[in-house]
Motif scaffolding. Structure first.
Motif, PDB file in Angstrom:
ATOM      1  N   GLU A  15      -0.154   1.925   0.705  1.00 26.06           N
ATOM      2  CA  GLU A  15      -0.816   2.386  -0.512  1.00 26.06           C
ATOM      3  C   GLU A  15       0.178   3.071  -1.437  1.00 26.06           C
ATOM      4  OE1 GLU A  15      -3.190   4.575  -3.301  1.00 26.06           O
ATOM      5  OE2 GLU A  15      -1.939   5.552  -1.808  1.00 26.06           O
ATOM      6  N   ARG A  19       1.411   1.759  -5.240  1.00 26.95           N
ATOM      7  CA  ARG A  19       1.206   2.595  -6.427  1.00 26.95           C
ATOM      8  C   ARG A  19       2.481   3.131  -7.036  1.00 26.95           C
ATOM      9  NH1 ARG A  19      -3.535   6.673  -5.664  1.00 26.95           N
ATOM     10  NH2 ARG A  19      -2.303   7.482  -7.343  1.00 26.95           N
ATOM     11  N   ARG A 126      -6.133  -0.273  -9.279  1.00 23.72           N
ATOM     12  CA  ARG A 126      -5.431   0.429  -8.202  1.00 23.72           C
ATOM     13  C   ARG A 126      -4.216  -0.363  -7.703  1.00 23.72           C
ATOM     14  NH1 ARG A 126      -6.556   4.993  -5.831  1.00 23.72           N
ATOM     15  NH2 ARG A 126      -6.012   5.331  -3.683  1.00 23.72           N
TER      16      ARG A 126
END
Length: 156
Positions: A15, A19, A126
């Protein structure tokens, strides 16, 4: 239980890589330090393999990633992430993770336009770093997560 902890750790790394385009040293070096401390205190890796298996897995990771790092194809965070994974697992998990990550990356590259169209707007926001137009270089930690998941299912 040990595989679940590793999956959660890899999910955090993936994650963050998606990002921020990098994996924090606190996640990689911290996990490697914990795995090494566990290895020295118990005499076996986090998943229960012999200590020599962890050493061979680390040697295998260095053999497979350092040339890519020197050529600029693999990031330092990915090398540290795989080193920590090697210290916590064994050769079979490392090789399975590499193979699974390669398969997942090929599948993603071949079908990303179609898969991207299936995602909701919230998920697309996202995961903007995975979008085709965002970069020619993909974050690798999500594929390592998929590879480890495939390897864990295959080995067990």
């Amino acid at each position: 239980m040990q595989s679940i902890v590793l999956l959660l750790w890899l999910a955090l790394c993936a994650e963050q890589d998606v990002r921020e385009r990098q994996v924090a040293n606190t996640l990689t070096i911290g996990a490697a330090t914990c795995a090494l401390a566990y290895l020295f205190t118990t005499g076996h890796t986090w998943i229960g393999a012999d200590a020599s298996e962890g050493g061979w897995a680390l040697a295998l990771v260095m053999l497979l990633t350092l040339p890519g790092y020197m050529l600029g194809h693999v990031g330092a965070g990915d090398v540290k992430l795989l080193a920590a994974l090697a210290l916590a697992t064994d050769k079979m998990h490392v090789l399975g993770t590499f193979i699974g990550a390669g398969v997942a990356l090929v599948i993603w590259l071949m079908s990303r336009r179609w898969l991207w169209s299936l995602l909701s707007l919230r998920v697309k926001k996202r995961l903007t770093q995975l979008r085709e137009a965002s970069s020619s270089k993909q974050p690798f930690a999500p594929f390592l997560l998929a590879g480890f998941l495939l390897a864990a299912v295959w080995i067990q």
